[in-house]
Design an enzyme around this catalytic site. Sequence first.
Site, PDB file in Angstrom:
ATOM      1  N   HIS A 355       0.787  -1.239   0.000  1.00 57.41           N
ATOM      2  CA  HIS A 355       0.000   0.000   0.000  1.00 57.41           C
ATOM      3  C   HIS A 355       0.809   1.273   0.000  1.00 57.41           C
ATOM      4  O   HIS A 355       0.235   2.364  -0.040  1.00 57.41           O
ATOM      5  CB  HIS A 355      -0.916   0.041   1.227  1.00 57.41           C
ATOM      6  CG  HIS A 355      -2.159  -0.758   1.067  1.00 57.41           C
ATOM      7  ND1 HIS A 355      -3.311  -0.240   0.535  1.00 57.41           N
ATOM      8  CD2 HIS A 355      -2.431  -2.056   1.345  1.00 57.41           C
ATOM      9  CE1 HIS A 355      -4.237  -1.172   0.511  1.00 57.41           C
ATOM     10  NE2 HIS A 355      -3.729  -2.290   0.995  1.00 57.41           N
ATOM     11  N   LYS A 543      -9.057  14.138   3.758  1.00 54.56           N
ATOM     12  CA  LYS A 543      -8.171  12.966   3.817  1.00 54.56           C
ATOM     13  C   LYS A 543      -7.316  13.125   5.062  1.00 54.56           C
ATOM     14  O   LYS A 543      -7.299  14.192   5.650  1.00 54.56           O
ATOM     15  CB  LYS A 543      -7.299  12.866   2.574  1.00 54.56           C
ATOM     16  CG  LYS A 543      -6.620  14.188   2.174  1.00 54.56           C
ATOM     17  CD  LYS A 543      -5.838  14.068   0.877  1.00 54.56           C
ATOM     18  CE  LYS A 543      -6.689  14.127  -0.358  1.00 54.56           C
ATOM     19  NZ  LYS A 543      -6.699  12.885  -1.126  1.00 54.56           N
ATOM     20  N   ARG A 544      -6.605  12.111   5.456  1.00 52.20           N
ATOM     21  CA  ARG A 544      -5.737  12.249   6.618  1.00 52.20           C
ATOM     22  C   ARG A 544      -4.718  13.359   6.382  1.00 52.20           C
ATOM     23  O   ARG A 544      -4.301  13.601   5.261  1.00 52.20           O
ATOM     24  CB  ARG A 544      -5.007  10.938   6.913  1.00 52.20           C
ATOM     25  CG  ARG A 544      -5.902   9.910   7.535  1.00 52.20           C
ATOM     26  CD  ARG A 544      -5.173   8.625   7.806  1.00 52.20           C
ATOM     27  NE  ARG A 544      -4.096   8.801   8.765  1.00 52.20           N
ATOM     28  CZ  ARG A 544      -4.268   8.950  10.080  1.00 52.20           C
ATOM     29  NH1 ARG A 544      -5.477   8.944  10.594  1.00 52.20           N
ATOM     30  NH2 ARG A 544      -3.230   9.084  10.875  1.00 52.20           N
ATOM     31  N   LYS A 549       0.471  14.609   1.367  1.00 48.98           N
ATOM     32  CA  LYS A 549      -0.834  14.902   0.756  1.00 48.98           C
ATOM     33  C   LYS A 549      -0.983  16.396   0.464  1.00 48.98           C
ATOM     34  O   LYS A 549      -1.873  16.818  -0.254  1.00 48.98           O
ATOM     35  CB  LYS A 549      -1.966  14.402   1.651  1.00 48.98           C
ATOM     36  CG  LYS A 549      -2.052  12.877   1.704  1.00 48.98           C
ATOM     37  CD  LYS A 549      -3.158  12.402   2.642  1.00 48.98           C
ATOM     38  CE  LYS A 549      -3.229  10.890   2.792  1.00 48.98           C
ATOM     39  NZ  LYS A 549      -4.004  10.230   1.724  1.00 48.98           N
ATOM     40  N   THR A 651      -8.406   6.899  -2.857  1.00 45.18           N
ATOM     41  CA  THR A 651      -9.747   6.425  -3.211  1.00 45.18           C
ATOM     42  C   THR A 651     -10.770   7.552  -3.094  1.00 45.18           C
ATOM     43  O   THR A 651     -11.822   7.485  -3.726  1.00 45.18           O
ATOM     44  CB  THR A 651     -10.197   5.248  -2.317  1.00 45.18           C
ATOM     45  OG1 THR A 651      -9.922   5.565  -0.953  1.00 45.18           O
ATOM     46  CG2 THR A 651      -9.494   3.969  -2.702  1.00 45.18           C
ATOM     47  N   LYS A 655     -14.335   8.646  -5.261  1.00 49.29           N
ATOM     48  CA  LYS A 655     -15.651   9.001  -4.707  1.00 49.29           C
ATOM     49  C   LYS A 655     -16.107  10.360  -5.239  1.00 49.29           C
ATOM     50  O   LYS A 655     -17.268  10.548  -5.605  1.00 49.29           O
ATOM     51  CB  LYS A 655     -15.588   9.053  -3.178  1.00 49.29           C
ATOM     52  CG  LYS A 655     -15.149   7.761  -2.507  1.00 49.29           C
ATOM     53  CD  LYS A 655     -14.823   8.009  -1.022  1.00 49.29           C
ATOM     54  CE  LYS A 655     -14.029   6.874  -0.420  1.00 49.29           C
ATOM     55  NZ  LYS A 655     -13.395   7.236   0.869  1.00 49.29           N
TER      56      LYS A 655
HETATM   57  C1  LIG Z   1     -12.112   7.340   1.221  1.00 51.17           C
HETATM   58  C2  LIG Z   1     -11.689   7.729   2.571  1.00 51.17           C
HETATM   59  C3  LIG Z   1     -10.345   7.964   2.847  1.00 51.17           C
HETATM   60  C4  LIG Z   1      -9.252   7.869   1.798  1.00 51.17           C
HETATM   61  O1  LIG Z   1      -9.043   9.170   1.271  1.00 51.17           O
HETATM   62  P1  LIG Z   1      -7.771   9.499   0.356  1.00 51.17           P
HETATM   63  O2  LIG Z   1      -8.044  10.893  -0.098  1.00 51.17           O
HETATM   64  O3  LIG Z   1      -7.798   8.547  -0.777  1.00 51.17           O
HETATM   65  O4  LIG Z   1      -6.582   9.398   1.208  1.00 51.17           O
HETATM   66  C5  LIG Z   1      -9.993   8.335   4.123  1.00 51.17           C
HETATM   67  N1  LIG Z   1     -10.912   8.471   5.088  1.00 51.17           N
HETATM   68  C6  LIG Z   1     -12.223   8.261   4.856  1.00 51.17           C
HETATM   69  C7  LIG Z   1     -13.188   8.436   5.964  1.00 51.17           C
HETATM   70  C8  LIG Z   1     -12.659   7.887   3.597  1.00 51.17           C
HETATM   71  O5  LIG Z   1     -13.961   7.671   3.377  1.00 51.17           O
END
Ligand SMILES: *Cc1c(COP(=O)(O)O)cnc(C)c1O
Length: 808
Positions: A355, A543-544, A549, A651, A655
Amino acid sequence: MIISKAQFKKDFQKKMLSLYSQEVEDSSNSEKYFALGYLVKDYISENWAKTARKYEKYGEKQVYYFSIEFLLGRLLGSNLLNLGIRNTVNDALTEMGIDLNDIEKIEVDPGLGNGGLGRLAACFMDSMASNGIPGHGNGIRYKYGLFQQKIVGGYQIELPENWLRDANVWEVRKPDHAVKVRFYGDAWMKPEEDGELTPIHTGYQEVLAVPYDTPLVGYENKTINTLRLWSAEIDSVDSGIPAGGSSFRNVLSYKREIESISEVLYPDDSNYEGRLLRLKQEYFFVSAGVQTILKQFKELGLPLSEFGEKVAIHINDTHPAVAIPELMRLLMDEEGLEWEEAWRITQATMSYTNHTIMSEALEKWPIDMMKQLLPRILLIIQEIDRRYRESFVLSTDINPSVIERTAIISDGYVKMAHLCIIGSHSINGVAKLHTELLKKQELKEFYQLYPYKFNNKTNGITHRRWLMLANPELAALLDKTIGDSWRRNPQDLKLLKRYKRDDNVQSEIQRIKLANKTRLAEYIKAKNGITVDPNSIFDIQVKRLHAYKRQLLNALHILYQYIELVTNPEFDMLPRTYIFGAKAAPGYYYAKEIIKFINALGEQVNNDPRVKDKIKVVFLENYGVTLAEMIIPAAEVSEQISTTTKEASGTSNMKFMMNGAITLATLDGANVEILEEVGAPNIVIFGMSEQEVLNYYRNGGYNSRELYNSDPRIKAVLDSLVNGFIKDIATEGRDIFMSLIDYNDEFFVLKDFDSYLAAQKRLEDLYKDRFTWNKMAIENISSSGVFSADVTVKQYAAGIWDTRMIER
Ligand SMILES: *Cc1c(COP(=O)(O)O)cnc(C)c1O
């Protein structure tokens, strides 16, 4: 399933009576939630048992997805949806004067994951069940999920997430299926008279692993798979008497020590910490899982040699890597197989997903720690390592330094990724670019040794949660426009392409987006007290929080616009609302400083009359799945701006796309494939290429201070961090300045600044032409089907696990 409104009402009233001895009319929303939840679980139960029997009857190969995180989100809504009774239940409740949405809000979102990795596991569970793949999850039932985040004075505060305070309606405790997991003690090989060696493990501590099963409901297909989460409990006082004897106080502290194994989720997905306890957690759920799988296999009455044809175990990142030596241990020590046969079975059974290429996230354990905690497992790993090294003895074309670098044990550490690669038959990356980087960079030497093991499986998301549930109005528009086949076959979203110029569809898309933005604006008003205009551009990064990022790049661009607005009378811009959501790992100081900076920036910009409301900056606290379900459908701009090569896939990018946002992105992770799908006119790309980044990392030559001195915009923005222009960030401003200038900007924030600004400008120009923008949104929605996790899990099933899909 099929049920009439009348029958449902009767069932619901009966459930309310049996649970609370009262009528529905007299119940609180919380009581209604529990009654409905338990009722839905009853509905699920019949097919749950039937699914298990069907798998057994047809001798289906079973997949077990081992993951230290499962970030499921609320389940009532998705279970009703997947059972196919959401509309009926909604209508029946409405007739009873009850709003299903209000009931769904009672459910606690179980935060048993940090971010993308845990959410991927949850999406896969949904997609496996929905495609009739016999796939189950195996993990830990943490008593406390990821911390709850509060923002106080701009700073992140962490509170415990006690998600089990009230009952969890979905889980079933199965004490009769508990197994014992052994820690500590001494292990050695005892020579027998016949020259054989017998493994001995004495003085161990035994922990009881109790399973809690949660049904995983497939979409309208009667398939119910199982997520099994393990809880650590004290067995009985007689087994494993604590060191200080069995006095009451000793037993209590012993109990606490044992229970701490499944107490907390480590609040970090990129650093390993907690060390010994973390390793304990890993072996705990892995051993319990593998023992159970082996036990179930033996009930089939087949020879052990066929294990790998009936069972696939998937190792989600390296956290479950000890599954490899654990299966070896059981096959040899308990079942009496020879090494060679056990090894063949183990390799045939195991597969591994990588990952990340972030080096600090590559797990390695000190040999001494493993010797202390898992002595028998260490012996097996040492033997795997010895045989691995030995296998090259006769080959003259392998450089000894390659063997040393790829070995499992070296420099006093056990390297878990190496164990995974050597011990499994498949290793996959999570997006094309990431897999290519594994092959030519990070794992190049392994790739040369085992090219046939490497493959790519680009991540995906379940369109059921992220479109049907999160954006019901858009889903209804799709049904009306292209029919509802996309619900079963998400690639049918392509059918929408024909309507990209259709006035009616365009205005409906715009209307639905505005409705979702208005809903989010109300939430922002209620939560943060900030008034935002739903007609402004909603530009979102959730995102985190991590330096790679680059939330900082986003924030510095806002700061740039702010400076322009108050100093340059010529400057104009479309009104924009910048929305952030992000948790920082509690020990990640720099990430917390960036949270503070964003909040201070917002505080100032939102209240400066000179800004004339052209910019609003909102930081929404406690980002998680539930919040994501509200935020993402309201997005117009999706910020996917990681330093190229650092985001393995991402991911949330998928979305957002599925909900009609336009992606503003570097060519990193799955953004590359989003570009391929949607076409260059429908995405905004900026930033360094993979080659440029790799060149700098390899050869140096980047000098951020030069950019600071030569680009007046960068100078103005960075100076305002440290000269008091932005209030209340004396420490944070200085630290951020130092990381960007004195420490040469590890993640190329300044290097990409110019390109990012230009991209933001292009984006704004596109937005001015609503026809073009709506067309782009439609192109994005219609191209998002390949990013459904349904597609992804079918590729895993066919290319890695060799499992069939069961017809309904
Ligand atoms: C989809 C999702 C992530 C992943 O987000 P990235 O932008 O791809 O790092 C992290 N936290 C939650 C709650 C999510 O639904």
